[in-house]
Design an enzyme around this catalytic site. Structure first.
Site, PDB file in Angstrom:
ATOM      1  CE  LYS A   1       1.571   5.920   8.854  1.00 41.24           C
ATOM      2  NZ  LYS A   1       1.405   4.983   8.086  1.00 41.24           N
TER       3      LYS A   1
ATOM      4  CD  GLU B   1      -0.665   2.713   6.857  1.00 39.69           C
ATOM      5  OE1 GLU B   1      -0.687   3.611   7.319  1.00 39.69           O
ATOM      6  OE2 GLU B   1       0.302   1.998   6.371  1.00 39.69           O
TER       7      GLU B   1
ATOM      8  CB  THR C   1       4.874   1.975   8.186  1.00 38.36           C
ATOM      9  OG1 THR C   1       5.013   2.467   6.983  1.00 38.36           O
ATOM     10  CG2 THR C   1       5.808   1.117   8.702  1.00 38.36           C
TER      11      THR C   1
END
Ligand SMILES: CC(=O)Nc1cc[nH]c(=O)n1
Length: 108
Positions: free
Chosen positions: A25, A78, A28
């Site tokens: 990931k 993500e 954000t």
């Protein structure tokens, strides 16, 4: 003129911790209130639920994105499908169209 306050902390839900630490990931997506991260700075990262510190991140970029423009590349960054990503973001920020993609890298 007021001096801008550069954020030095960021929180993530604990369920994202392993994906961040493994490098799966790398972005954000945040709302207006969390758009003030500054490229080139580092932030201390802790869990939203209990404030447990787990890493430091360097902020690489902060770019505006409309919810309706989220795409498969965002989802890949993500570590989710686009359907999952849209559901997660709509759960965290219900009905919010104006969002920001914060790109980061783990500080070793
Ligand atoms: C705590 C919190 O808001 N966490 C979020 C929000 C959006 N994206 C994300 O990865 N983490």
């Amino acid at each position: 003129m007021t001096t801008p306050i550069i954020p030095t902390e960021m929180t993530f839900f604990a369920r994202f911790e392993s994906d961040i630490l493994s490098g799966k990931k790398t972005i954000t997506i945040r709302d207006e209130a969390e758009r003030h991260y500054v490229p080139g700075t580092t932030v201390d990262v802790s869990t939203y639920e209990d404030g447990r510190w787990f890493c430091r991140l360097e902020i690489l970029s902060v770019e505006p994105i409309a919810f309706s423009d989220l795409n498969d590349f965002h989802a890949q960054q993500e570590n989710m499908t686009l359907t999952e990503l849209k559901a997660v973001i709509n759960d965290i920020y219900p009905g919010i169209e104006k969002l920001y993609v914060v790109n980061y890298t783990l500080v070793k």
